[in-house]
Design a protein around this motif. Structure first.
Motif, short mmCIF file in Angstrom:
data_model
loop_
_atom_site.label_atom_id
_atom_site.label_comp_id
_atom_site.label_asym_id
_atom_site.label_seq_id
_atom_site.Cartn_x
_atom_site.Cartn_y
_atom_site.Cartn_z
N SER A 1 -8.83 3.30 3.65
CA SER A 1 -10.17 2.73 4.35
C SER A 1 -9.77 1.15 4.58
O SER A 1 -10.64 0.77 5.23
N SER B 1 -9.42 -2.16 5.84
CA SER B 1 -9.12 -2.86 7.07
C SER B 1 -9.32 -4.40 7.07
O SER B 1 -8.56 -4.82 8.12
N THR C 1 -4.13 -0.28 15.68
CA THR C 1 -5.20 -0.79 15.81
C THR C 1 -5.33 -2.13 15.05
O THR C 1 -6.44 -2.94 15.18
N LYS D 1 -12.88 -1.34 1.93
CA LYS D 1 -12.79 -1.90 3.42
C LYS D 1 -12.36 -3.16 3.27
O LYS D 1 -11.66 -3.72 4.22
N LYS E 1 -6.88 -3.97 9.96
CA LYS E 1 -7.11 -4.54 11.20
C LYS E 1 -6.91 -6.02 11.17
O LYS E 1 -6.78 -6.72 12.28
N SER F 1 -5.24 1.77 7.90
CA SER F 1 -6.47 1.44 8.79
C SER F 1 -6.62 -0.13 8.79
O SER F 1 -7.60 -0.59 9.26
#
Length: 308
Positions: free
Chosen positions: A163, A165, A207, A141, A187, A185
């Protein structure tokens, strides 16, 4: 008498379970397998795969003596291995060794840590390229490698990590183009202060919240398609060689707070439509070839604006 004995036995079992569960420290809502006061628990099994991968990582680094000497045996989750955490089980989920002056390279063996979620080796002196095996980490992540001395290009495989982010590769010496994605994913995306070239990527997911690309050699236009990112809060494209005009962005930027397009080769006027971005607070367009005056709509919005 038998009933009393059975009652005492049951009471002892209750106390034992209460002790075991109350004394285990929790991390992120889970029970860690190592207790700093009691030591490793008897039920902790070995993890040969993760232990071997970590030793490969250590062998490729420099200046680890005296700091990673405890990386011994096959129990990375049952002993206090420096910089290691195991959450929700007996696999390594966090490798965090920031600001410890390591040099060397990041070994491809990092891709064998199947459960890894957080990799933070920021603020060291690590050189070479990022191993493409990072794309194998389906649970990763957060990848933070900022402020090292990384070179080469960003592996295409990383842009497919399902995954991932939060990515920070800021303040390195990475060259080449930014992989187009899909970055499924992502961000928070920060690759600022490198030697990247090519166009500004446009295939981030809806996102995405932060796109920070400043201080590179990116060229081409400022993508009008960025208006589709309704969750975008920070967009920093300053100090590149972008040309063309500023897109007529407006109310579709529902969350945008900071827009920095300064120190490029942009020309034309400041679009008055930017005033309709409801949360915009800071607008930087100085050191370009902007003509005209700041639109009255933007002045009335009382933004922090730097034009010249």
């Amino acid at each position: 008498m038998r009933g009393a004995s059975g009652g005492h036995h049951a009471a002892r079992l209750v106390l034992l379970f209460a002790f075991l569960f109350s004394s285990h420290p929790t991390v992120d809502g889970a029970v860690d397998l190592y207790d700093q006061y009691l030591g490793p628990y008897d039920h902790t099994p070995p993890n040969v795969r993760d232990a071997a991968a970590l030793r490969m990582v250590r062998a490729a680094l420099v200046n680890t003596e005296g700091f990673l000497d405890g990386w011994q045996g096959d129990y990375p989750c049952a002993a206090p291995w420096e910089g290691i955490r195991c959450v929700h089980g007996n696999e390594v989920t966090h490798l965090q060794l920031s600001r410890v002056t390591f040099a060397g390279v990041l070994d491809p063996g990092i891709g064998n840590l199947n459960a890894l979620r957080v990799l933070d080796l920021s603020h060291n002196f690590i050189t070479g390229g990022l191993p493409r095996e990072l794309g194998n980490l389906t649970n990763l992540k957060t990848l933070n490698m900022q402020n090292n001395r990384l070179t080469d290009s960003i592996p295409v495989e990383l842009s497919y990590a399902p995954s991932l982010s939060r990515l920070s590769l800021a303040s390195n010496r990475i060259s080449g183009q930014i992989p187009p994605g899909p970055w499924p994913s992502i961000k928070n995306f920060d690759v600022s202060d490198n030697r990247l070239t090519g166009n500004v990527p446009t295939s981030f997911p809806d996102t995405v919240r932060e796109i920070i690309l400043h201080a590179n050699g990116l060229s081409g236009n400022v993508p009008p398609a960025y208006a589709n990112y309704a969750n975008l809060r920070v967009l920093k494209l300053q100090s590149n060689v972008l040309d063309g005009t500023i897109p007529n962005w407006g109310s579709s930027f529902e969350e945008l707070e900071v827009l920095d397009l300064s120190r490029n080769l942009l020309f034309g006027v400041i679009p008055s439509s930017l005033a309709s971005a409801p949360n915009l607070k800071e607008l930087y367009v100085h050191r370009n070839q902007i003509t005209g005056t700041t639109p009255s709509e933007i002045k009335n919005k009382k933004l922090t604006v730097f034009v010249r």
